[in-house]
Motif scaffolding. Structure first.
Motif, PDB file in Angstrom:
ATOM      1  N   GLY A 216       0.875  -1.183  -0.161  1.00 53.21           N
ATOM      2  CA  GLY A 216       0.124   0.236   0.135  1.00 53.21           C
ATOM      3  C   GLY A 216       0.761   1.055   0.052  1.00 53.21           C
ATOM      4  N   LEU A 217       0.404   2.156   0.597  1.00 49.22           N
ATOM      5  CA  LEU A 217       0.812   3.614   0.629  1.00 49.22           C
ATOM      6  C   LEU A 217       1.815   3.894   1.784  1.00 49.22           C
ATOM      7  N   GLY A 218       1.906   3.015   2.668  1.00 48.16           N
ATOM      8  CA  GLY A 218       2.658   3.275   3.891  1.00 48.16           C
ATOM      9  C   GLY A 218       1.976   4.520   4.670  1.00 48.16           C
ATOM     10  N   ILE A 219       0.649   4.369   4.872  1.00 47.61           N
ATOM     11  CA  ILE A 219       0.019   5.581   5.484  1.00 47.61           C
ATOM     12  C   ILE A 219      -0.499   4.893   6.811  1.00 47.61           C
ATOM     13  N   ASP A 220       0.003   5.496   8.000  1.00 50.97           N
ATOM     14  CA  ASP A 220      -0.956   5.224   9.236  1.00 50.97           C
ATOM     15  C   ASP A 220      -2.082   5.792   9.262  1.00 50.97           C
ATOM     16  N   THR A 221      -3.097   5.011   8.929  1.00 54.41           N
ATOM     17  CA  THR A 221      -4.560   5.424   9.029  1.00 54.41           C
ATOM     18  C   THR A 221      -4.973   5.924  10.056  1.00 54.41           C
ATOM     19  N   SER A 222      -4.275   5.476  11.468  1.00 50.99           N
ATOM     20  CA  SER A 222      -4.848   5.742  12.722  1.00 50.99           C
ATOM     21  C   SER A 222      -4.794   7.226  13.023  1.00 50.99           C
ATOM     22  N   ALA A 223      -3.779   7.789  12.263  1.00 51.70           N
ATOM     23  CA  ALA A 223      -4.030   9.487  12.695  1.00 51.70           C
ATOM     24  C   ALA A 223      -5.116   9.998  12.514  1.00 51.70           C
ATOM     25  N   TRP A 224      -6.226   9.451  11.552  1.00 53.76           N
ATOM     26  CA  TRP A 224      -7.292   9.890  11.468  1.00 53.76           C
ATOM     27  C   TRP A 224      -8.608   9.359  11.900  1.00 53.76           C
ATOM     28  N   THR A 225      -8.195   8.512  13.053  1.00 51.88           N
ATOM     29  CA  THR A 225      -9.142   7.839  13.770  1.00 51.88           C
ATOM     30  C   THR A 225     -10.432   8.455  14.092  1.00 51.88           C
ATOM     31  N   HIS A 226     -10.133   9.780  14.879  1.00 55.24           N
ATOM     32  CA  HIS A 226     -11.436  10.418  15.340  1.00 55.24           C
ATOM     33  C   HIS A 226     -12.131  11.490  14.319  1.00 55.24           C
ATOM     34  N   ASP A 227     -11.781  11.259  13.094  1.00 59.73           N
ATOM     35  CA  ASP A 227     -12.349  12.144  12.070  1.00 59.73           C
ATOM     36  C   ASP A 227     -13.463  11.410  11.257  1.00 59.73           C
ATOM     37  N   TRP A 228     -13.513  10.142  11.542  1.00 58.47           N
ATOM     38  CA  TRP A 228     -14.470   9.264  10.811  1.00 58.47           C
ATOM     39  C   TRP A 228     -15.730   9.694  11.536  1.00 58.47           C
ATOM     40  N   HIS A 229     -17.006   9.576  10.897  1.00 64.94           N
ATOM     41  CA  HIS A 229     -18.272   9.984  11.441  1.00 64.94           C
ATOM     42  C   HIS A 229     -18.983   8.661  12.112  1.00 64.94           C
ATOM     43  N   GLY A 230     -19.285   8.781  13.163  1.00 63.22           N
ATOM     44  CA  GLY A 230     -19.862   7.446  13.680  1.00 63.22           C
ATOM     45  C   GLY A 230     -18.833   6.372  14.140  1.00 63.22           C
ATOM     46  N   VAL A 231     -19.144   5.251  13.610  1.00 57.42           N
ATOM     47  CA  VAL A 231     -18.073   4.072  13.731  1.00 57.42           C
ATOM     48  C   VAL A 231     -16.771   4.431  13.457  1.00 57.42           C
ATOM     49  N   LYS A 232     -15.674   4.125  14.133  1.00 51.09           N
ATOM     50  CA  LYS A 232     -14.309   4.473  13.379  1.00 51.09           C
ATOM     51  C   LYS A 232     -13.689   3.019  12.936  1.00 51.09           C
ATOM     52  N   PRO A 233     -13.663   2.622  11.848  1.00 47.45           N
ATOM     53  CA  PRO A 233     -13.080   1.468  11.489  1.00 47.45           C
ATOM     54  C   PRO A 233     -11.422   1.725  11.427  1.00 47.45           C
ATOM     55  N   THR A 234     -10.906   0.501  11.692  1.00 46.78           N
ATOM     56  CA  THR A 234      -9.287   0.614  11.296  1.00 46.78           C
ATOM     57  C   THR A 234      -9.180  -0.106  10.233  1.00 46.78           C
ATOM     58  N   VAL A 235      -8.416   0.607   9.305  1.00 45.43           N
ATOM     59  CA  VAL A 235      -8.234   0.392   7.776  1.00 45.43           C
ATOM     60  C   VAL A 235      -6.857   0.529   7.359  1.00 45.43           C
ATOM     61  N   GLU A 236      -6.736   0.071   6.378  1.00 43.69           N
ATOM     62  CA  GLU A 236      -5.320  -0.053   5.510  1.00 43.69           C
ATOM     63  C   GLU A 236      -5.323   0.685   4.246  1.00 43.69           C
ATOM     64  N   SER A 237      -4.350   1.178   3.741  1.00 40.96           N
ATOM     65  CA  SER A 237      -4.393   1.612   2.242  1.00 40.96           C
ATOM     66  C   SER A 237      -3.646   0.452   1.605  1.00 40.96           C
ATOM     67  N   VAL A 238      -4.201  -0.160   0.518  1.00 46.90           N
ATOM     68  CA  VAL A 238      -3.592  -1.170  -0.244  1.00 46.90           C
ATOM     69  C   VAL A 238      -3.493  -0.734  -1.902  1.00 46.90           C
ATOM     70  N   ARG A 239      -2.328  -1.101  -2.271  1.00 45.62           N
ATOM     71  CA  ARG A 239      -2.260  -0.526  -3.924  1.00 45.62           C
ATOM     72  C   ARG A 239      -2.053  -1.785  -4.730  1.00 45.62           C
TER      73      ARG A 239
END
Length: 246
Positions: A216-239
């Motif tokens: 993927g893109l090497g992005i630590d998506t947890s930096a935006w955990t609190h910016d999701w609306h409602g449920v906060k999913p744990t995601v990864e970026s894949v290429r």
């Protein structure tokens, strides 16, 4: 329907008021992306759909720049597509979203894109879309009801079906999918950076489609955990490189 705070509801109502305007300024578009909430009136957890935080969308756009023909599958109100347009101004940008309410909002946020209200699974049969350099998507997650599926994958995870569809449309793909569906754990304090842990579902997807999900893109998506609306999913970026699969 999730419970939102009074402040969140005020901002959502302000976003709704902006959407009554014929055209929006760039700042107004960003405000709508940040504050219009599907979960103000709908149970988004039931359909597994979570709108991409704008900051995360911008991080994805920064790492996958350069594509001139881009399609956003399951586009929602267009956060990923908006970030791609704002960064690179691709010559062709198509957003596909089956919910007409989301598409109405998306057309105000990103009128520069071609918006198609359609089920993503209908695209494989279409001959009029043409080819794309890049497919992006933050698709619905999980074992959800579907009208159909990808051409090769026969498992139950919606996100894998969308990736399978994308392989028929674009040379490359970048996707935000649940960490449990990614072959690599990169995001969050508990993740061992770069560890490959393929689930049975992930192995099945690779075996049935021949598609390898890259780091993927090497992005630590947890930096935006609190910016999701409602449920906060744990995601990864894949290429994914689809070039040899089409």
């Amino acid at each position: 329907m999730s419970k939102i705070t009074k402040a969140q509801n005020r901002n959502h109502e302000a976003a709704c008021a902006l959407l009554q305007k014929e055209t929006l300024t760039m700042d107004e578009r960003r405000f709508v992306l940040d504050h219009w909430r599907a979960d103000a009136a709908h149970d988004v957890t039931r359909i597994g759909a979570y709108f991409t935080p704008r900051g995360l969308a911008e991080a994805v756009a920064q790492e996958c720049h350069g594509a001139d023909r881009v399609i956003d599958l399951c586009a929602g109100i267009g956060a990923l597509a908006f970030a791609r347009w704002e960064r690179d101004r691709p010559s062709r940008l198509v957003c596909v979203e089956r919910d007409p309410v989301y598409a109405v909002v998306g057309r105000k946020v990103l009128p520069e894109a071609e918006w198609i209200v359609a089920d993503v699974f209908s695209l494989v049969q279409r001959k009029d879309l043409g080819a794309f350099d890049l497919a992006v998507s933050n698709p619905p997650y999980g074992r959800l009801k579907r009208t159909s599926g990808g051409p090769r994958y026969r498992g139950g995870l919606f996100e894998y079906h969308v990736i399978d569809v994308a392989s028929h449309l674009a040379e490359q793909g970048v996707f935000l999918i649940p960490q449990t569906s990614s072959p690599c754990r990169f995001s969050g304090a508990a993740a061992q950076r770069g560890d490959w842990i393929e689930s049975e579902d992930c192995i099945r997807f690779r075996q049935e489609t021949g598609i390898d999900l890259d780091l993927g893109l090497g992005i630590d998506t947890s930096a935006w955990t609190h910016d999701w609306h409602g449920v906060k999913p744990t995601v990864e970026s894949v290429r994914v490189d689809f070039g040899w699969k089409r």
